[in-house]
Design a protein around this motif. Structure first.
Motif, PDB file in Angstrom:
ATOM      1  N   HIS A 132      -4.256   0.235  -2.913  1.00 49.13           N
ATOM      2  CA  HIS A 132      -4.979   0.350  -1.537  1.00 49.13           C
ATOM      3  C   HIS A 132      -5.224  -0.947  -1.171  1.00 49.13           C
ATOM      4  N   LEU A 133      -4.327  -1.076   0.282  1.00 48.78           N
ATOM      5  CA  LEU A 133      -3.875  -2.028   0.807  1.00 48.78           C
ATOM      6  C   LEU A 133      -5.886  -3.379   0.968  1.00 48.78           C
ATOM      7  N   GLY A 134      -6.419  -2.378   0.862  1.00 49.46           N
ATOM      8  CA  GLY A 134      -8.459  -3.351   1.045  1.00 49.46           C
ATOM      9  C   GLY A 134      -8.430  -3.864   0.161  1.00 49.46           C
ATOM     10  N   GLU A 135      -7.841  -3.147  -1.996  1.00 50.98           N
ATOM     11  CA  GLU A 135      -7.996  -4.359  -2.403  1.00 50.98           C
ATOM     12  C   GLU A 135      -6.956  -5.568  -2.810  1.00 50.98           C
ATOM     13  N   LEU A 136      -5.683  -5.690  -1.619  1.00 50.40           N
ATOM     14  CA  LEU A 136      -4.524  -6.813  -2.027  1.00 50.40           C
ATOM     15  C   LEU A 136      -5.297  -7.965  -1.469  1.00 50.40           C
ATOM     16  N   GLU A 137      -5.618  -8.915  -2.077  1.00 52.48           N
ATOM     17  CA  GLU A 137      -6.276 -10.561  -1.716  1.00 52.48           C
ATOM     18  C   GLU A 137      -5.412 -11.533  -1.998  1.00 52.48           C
ATOM     19  N   GLU A 138      -5.850 -12.346  -0.966  1.00 48.46           N
ATOM     20  CA  GLU A 138      -5.514 -13.710  -1.424  1.00 48.46           C
ATOM     21  C   GLU A 138      -5.086 -13.859  -2.788  1.00 48.46           C
ATOM     22  N   ALA A 139      -6.490 -13.539  -3.137  1.00 48.30           N
ATOM     23  CA  ALA A 139      -6.899 -14.100  -4.593  1.00 48.30           C
ATOM     24  C   ALA A 139      -5.871 -13.359  -5.357  1.00 48.30           C
ATOM     25  N   ASN A 140      -5.250 -12.474  -6.025  1.00 50.67           N
ATOM     26  CA  ASN A 140      -4.872 -11.671  -6.911  1.00 50.67           C
ATOM     27  C   ASN A 140      -3.215 -11.035  -6.242  1.00 50.67           C
ATOM     28  N   THR A 141      -2.531 -11.648  -5.028  1.00 50.32           N
ATOM     29  CA  THR A 141      -1.476 -11.023  -4.671  1.00 50.32           C
ATOM     30  C   THR A 141      -0.769 -12.549  -4.597  1.00 50.32           C
ATOM     31  N   SER A 142       1.084 -12.373  -4.512  1.00 52.83           N
ATOM     32  CA  SER A 142       1.904 -13.156  -4.361  1.00 52.83           C
ATOM     33  C   SER A 142       2.627 -13.521  -3.230  1.00 52.83           C
ATOM     34  N   PRO A 143       2.794 -13.980  -2.497  1.00 55.26           N
ATOM     35  CA  PRO A 143       2.983 -14.429  -1.139  1.00 55.26           C
ATOM     36  C   PRO A 143       3.861 -14.119  -0.620  1.00 55.26           C
ATOM     37  N   LEU A 144       4.765 -13.154  -1.532  1.00 55.54           N
ATOM     38  CA  LEU A 144       5.321 -11.578  -1.168  1.00 55.54           C
ATOM     39  C   LEU A 144       4.437 -11.035  -0.651  1.00 55.54           C
ATOM     40  N   VAL A 145       3.650 -10.080  -1.416  1.00 58.94           N
ATOM     41  CA  VAL A 145       2.886  -9.483  -0.965  1.00 58.94           C
ATOM     42  C   VAL A 145       1.974  -9.384   0.006  1.00 58.94           C
ATOM     43  N   ARG A 146       1.819 -10.823   0.498  1.00 57.66           N
ATOM     44  CA  ARG A 146       1.355 -11.407   1.848  1.00 57.66           C
ATOM     45  C   ARG A 146       1.771 -11.149   2.843  1.00 57.66           C
ATOM     46  N   LYS A 147       3.377 -11.395   3.077  1.00 56.05           N
ATOM     47  CA  LYS A 147       4.027 -11.016   3.930  1.00 56.05           C
ATOM     48  C   LYS A 147       3.997  -9.967   3.929  1.00 56.05           C
ATOM     49  N   ALA A 148       4.310  -8.846   2.925  1.00 52.96           N
ATOM     50  CA  ALA A 148       4.970  -7.550   3.559  1.00 52.96           C
ATOM     51  C   ALA A 148       3.500  -6.671   3.799  1.00 52.96           C
ATOM     52  N   LEU A 149       1.813  -7.731   3.778  1.00 50.56           N
ATOM     53  CA  LEU A 149       0.791  -6.730   4.301  1.00 50.56           C
ATOM     54  C   LEU A 149       0.528  -7.407   5.832  1.00 50.56           C
ATOM     55  N   GLU A 150       1.362  -8.138   6.328  1.00 47.54           N
ATOM     56  CA  GLU A 150       1.834  -8.861   7.897  1.00 47.54           C
ATOM     57  C   GLU A 150       2.586  -7.998   8.727  1.00 47.54           C
ATOM     58  N   TRP A 151       3.109  -7.123   7.465  1.00 45.97           N
ATOM     59  CA  TRP A 151       4.825  -5.955   8.514  1.00 45.97           C
ATOM     60  C   TRP A 151       4.416  -5.183   8.098  1.00 45.97           C
ATOM     61  N   ILE A 152       3.136  -4.758   7.237  1.00 46.33           N
ATOM     62  CA  ILE A 152       2.575  -3.472   7.531  1.00 46.33           C
ATOM     63  C   ILE A 152       1.564  -3.453   8.500  1.00 46.33           C
ATOM     64  N   GLU A 153       0.616  -4.789   8.757  1.00 46.32           N
ATOM     65  CA  GLU A 153      -0.776  -4.859   9.661  1.00 46.32           C
ATOM     66  C   GLU A 153       0.208  -4.545  10.950  1.00 46.32           C
ATOM     67  N   SER A 154       1.356  -5.242  11.390  1.00 47.19           N
ATOM     68  CA  SER A 154       1.818  -5.703  12.648  1.00 47.19           C
ATOM     69  C   SER A 154       3.131  -4.986  13.063  1.00 47.19           C
ATOM     70  N   GLY A 155       3.766  -4.571  11.923  1.00 46.11           N
ATOM     71  CA  GLY A 155       5.027  -4.661  12.429  1.00 46.11           C
ATOM     72  C   GLY A 155       6.295  -5.654  12.180  1.00 46.11           C
ATOM     73  N   ARG A 156       5.719  -6.902  11.906  1.00 46.38           N
ATOM     74  CA  ARG A 156       7.057  -7.582  12.261  1.00 46.38           C
ATOM     75  C   ARG A 156       5.997  -9.131  11.070  1.00 46.38           C
ATOM     76  N   MET A 157       7.017  -9.801  10.448  1.00 47.40           N
ATOM     77  CA  MET A 157       6.573 -11.018  10.109  1.00 47.40           C
ATOM     78  C   MET A 157       7.461 -12.825  10.394  1.00 47.40           C
ATOM     79  N   SER A 158       5.899 -12.824  10.765  1.00 47.41           N
ATOM     80  CA  SER A 158       5.957 -14.882  10.872  1.00 47.41           C
ATOM     81  C   SER A 158       8.055 -15.616  10.256  1.00 47.41           C
ATOM     82  N   SER A 159       8.298 -16.159  11.177  1.00 44.65           N
ATOM     83  CA  SER A 159       9.795 -17.006  10.363  1.00 44.65           C
ATOM     84  C   SER A 159       9.300 -18.539  10.158  1.00 44.65           C
TER      85      SER A 159
END
Length: 171
Positions: A132-159
């Motif tokens: 669940h997205l609520g369980e994915l935190e900075e302490a337990n995720t890779s940079p790749l998951v963090r970028k995926a969360l950015e896309w899921i939440e906003s529909g885009r990713m910072s370049s």
């Protein structure tokens, strides 16, 4: 020691279940993201296209085939990581929106793989899990998951290149 980067190009699938608000992730068994949730994917082998690599890597890391929906772009990260004569991982990641292949995505087959996941080491992961997205935190995720969360939440990713000044490999 002077900074020396190891460049790694990889392809990764973002498989998101909107109904469950969950992301399909693997728990990494090695590398700088060990012990963290990461996206299924990895290196492009010689003579292999990026889509072929994603399908192969996804199958190796999850035991499940994937269908690619769209390319979401390429993004880069710098993570401190000692590897041979290098001090940092320069990670170039090409992201794809993906779904589990229809012929294999029945509740039975994905549930069977998920049940085996805890005991089955697939390639360089300890198996897959819908988290669940609520369980994915900075302490337990890779940079790749963090970028995926950015896309899921906003529909885009910072370049912009994301540089991690410090990084801890989990055991």
């Amino acid at each position: 020691m002077e900074a020396c980067w190891h460049r790694h190009l990889g392809v990764y699938g973002i498989c998101y279940d909107e109904e469950r608000e969950a992301l399909l992730v693997v728990e990494k068994a090695g590398g700088p993201y060990r012990g963290r949730y990461d996206l299924p994917g990895g290196s492009v082998d010689p003579g292999e296209g990026m889509l072929e690599a994603l399908q192969r890597e996804f199958l190796e890391e999850t035991g499940m085939p994937v269908t690619v929906q769209q390319n979401l772009g390429a993004y880069d990260f710098v993570v401190p990581h000692l590897l041979k004569d290098t001090t940092h991982l320069y990670h170039i990641a090409v992201f794809y929106e993906a779904t589990l292949a229809e012929e294999e995505a029945s509740v039975g087959s994905i549930e069977q793989v998920l049940q085996k996941g805890g005991a089955l080491e697939l390639n360089d992961s300890f198996g897959l899990e819908w988290v669940h997205l609520g369980e994915l935190e900075e302490a337990n995720t890779s940079p790749l998951v963090r970028k995926a969360l950015e896309w899921i939440e906003s529909g885009r990713m910072s370049s912009e290149t994301v540089v991690y000044e410090s990084w801890t490999v989990l055991q």
